[in-house]
Design an enzyme around this catalytic site. Structure first.
Site, PDB file in Angstrom:
ATOM      1  N   GLU A  96      -5.060  10.813   8.488  1.00  0.00           N
ATOM      2  CA  GLU A  96      -4.877  11.228   9.953  1.00  0.00           C
ATOM      3  C   GLU A  96      -4.638  12.712  10.414  1.00  0.00           C
ATOM      4  O   GLU A  96      -4.107  13.062  11.636  1.00  0.00           O
ATOM      5  CB  GLU A  96      -4.098  10.237  10.792  1.00  0.00           C
ATOM      6  CG  GLU A  96      -4.527   8.877  10.498  1.00  0.00           C
ATOM      7  CD  GLU A  96      -3.529   7.835  11.357  1.00  0.00           C
ATOM      8  OE1 GLU A  96      -2.588   8.175  12.178  1.00  0.00           O
ATOM      9  OE2 GLU A  96      -4.046   6.456  11.321  1.00  0.00           O
ATOM     10  N   GLU A 151      -6.632   1.800   7.108  1.00  0.00           N
ATOM     11  CA  GLU A 151      -5.435   1.091   7.633  1.00  0.00           C
ATOM     12  C   GLU A 151      -5.946   0.280   8.821  1.00  0.00           C
ATOM     13  O   GLU A 151      -6.657   0.598   9.691  1.00  0.00           O
ATOM     14  CB  GLU A 151      -4.339   2.284   8.087  1.00  0.00           C
ATOM     15  CG  GLU A 151      -3.770   3.089   6.962  1.00  0.00           C
ATOM     16  CD  GLU A 151      -2.867   4.112   7.534  1.00  0.00           C
ATOM     17  OE1 GLU A 151      -2.255   3.652   8.606  1.00  0.00           O
ATOM     18  OE2 GLU A 151      -2.901   5.069   6.983  1.00  0.00           O
TER      19      GLU A 151
END
Length: 314
Positions: free
Chosen positions: A142, A241
């Site tokens: 991220e 995720e």
């Protein structure tokens, strides 16, 4: 030490050899179906995990398997160097028949170099065995979403790690890419990262989109559709995720509760199995030392390692 895959040539550098070779088109490593969990490097009390702790957790997670397809024998870690995570986890993985998807933090050049060096140490140590413990590598987690790195710099780092992993240490089976939110992958400014990556890892949390668990699967499927449309049909895709918290404040219509997790897990994990998308759930265990209540309660199991859900698919 840098290993960079460029469009016209490959430069390999090591302490004993510096050589230039013509670039050859290489097949992208295949990404067959797998299922597993994200794990942090710290124990519930905040201390660093030892090899024994990693091994115990790997065996515990494998014991949750209820069918021949979901063996739960792959683990994704966020950092190679923090807490000497990779150095301790690799021998535990080999002992238990577990594979590792290794995360590399690229937040600064110094951090990237430390993370890459930790990966290289294990690749070098186990090169004679083919480094079969390594499932894949994501450079960045991220990082694009947080805008902590320029996409072109991240792409350069990915090429660097690909050269080291697949060419210098011959782990040609291990794809290298990056992990980020689905909103990052649909952003055209991040195309250099998509192009550099063998595989795209998508993180998606319908909870953070404020929807009820009952429509979590639909929202998750939309995230996958948006991502795969953006990256193209030929780019391998993995869920890096996803998950649902069991305690903490509500977010929009999303409620943090145990029954919500069960609903979301059954819907999403069982659908992923049918679609043959590889996935890593976030996360294996609750982490009581995380900052917020929500972050502390994203485990599929309590921090005492008792599962919160039933893993069977209808």
């Amino acid at each position: 030490m840098k290993f960079q895959l460029l469009a016209s040539f490959v430069l390999l550098a090591s302490s004993s050899l510096v050589a230039a070779a013509p670039f050859e088109e290489r097949a992208v490593p295949p990404v067959p179906y797998f299922s597993g969990f994200n794990l942090g490097a710290n124990r519930p009390d905040g201390s660093c995990k030892t090899r024994a702790h990693w091994e115990q957790e790997f065996r515990k997670i494998q014991s949750w398997s209820t069918n021949s397809k979901d063996k739960f024998n792959s683990i994704k870690i966020f950092s190679t160097s923090d807490c000497n995570a990779l150095a301790n986890a690799v021998p535990a993985a080999i002992a238990t028949g577990t594979t590792i998807w290794a995360g590399i933090w690229p937040s600064t050049e110094a951090k990237f170099n430390a993370e890459k060096a930790a990966l290289e140490a294990q690749l070098k140590k186990y090169m004679s065995t083919g480094n079969k413990w390594l499932r894949g590598v994501n450079v960045g987690s991220e990082a694009l979403y947080r805008k902590e790195i320029d996409p072109n710099v991240l792409a350069k780092y990915i090429y660097d790690v690909k050269g080291m992993t697949q060419i210098a240490y011959k782990a040609t089976h291990a794809p290298v890419g990056s992990a980020d939110t689905w909103t990052s992958w649909v952003d055209g400014r991040n195309k250099p990262v998509t192009d550099a990556s063998d595989v795209i890892l998508m993180n998606a949390f319908p909870y953070w989109q404020g929807v009820e668990a009952a429509v979590g699967l639909k929202t998750f499927q939309e995230a996958i559709s948006n991502t795969t449309n953006a990256i193209g049909p030929n780019k391998p895709f993995v869920v890096g995720e996803t998950g649902w918290p069991t305690a903490g404040p509500n977010y929009g219509k999303a409620v943090a509760c145990k029954s919500c997790l069960q609903k979301y897990y059954t819907d999403v994990a069982c659908w992923l199995q049918k679609q043959n998308y590889g996935w890593y759930w976030f996360s294996g265990f609750d982490e009581p030392k995380r900052e917020s209540e929500i972050e502390r309660n994203f485990g599929i199991a309590w921090y005492g390692q008792t599962p919160k859900v039933k893993f069977t698919c209808p």
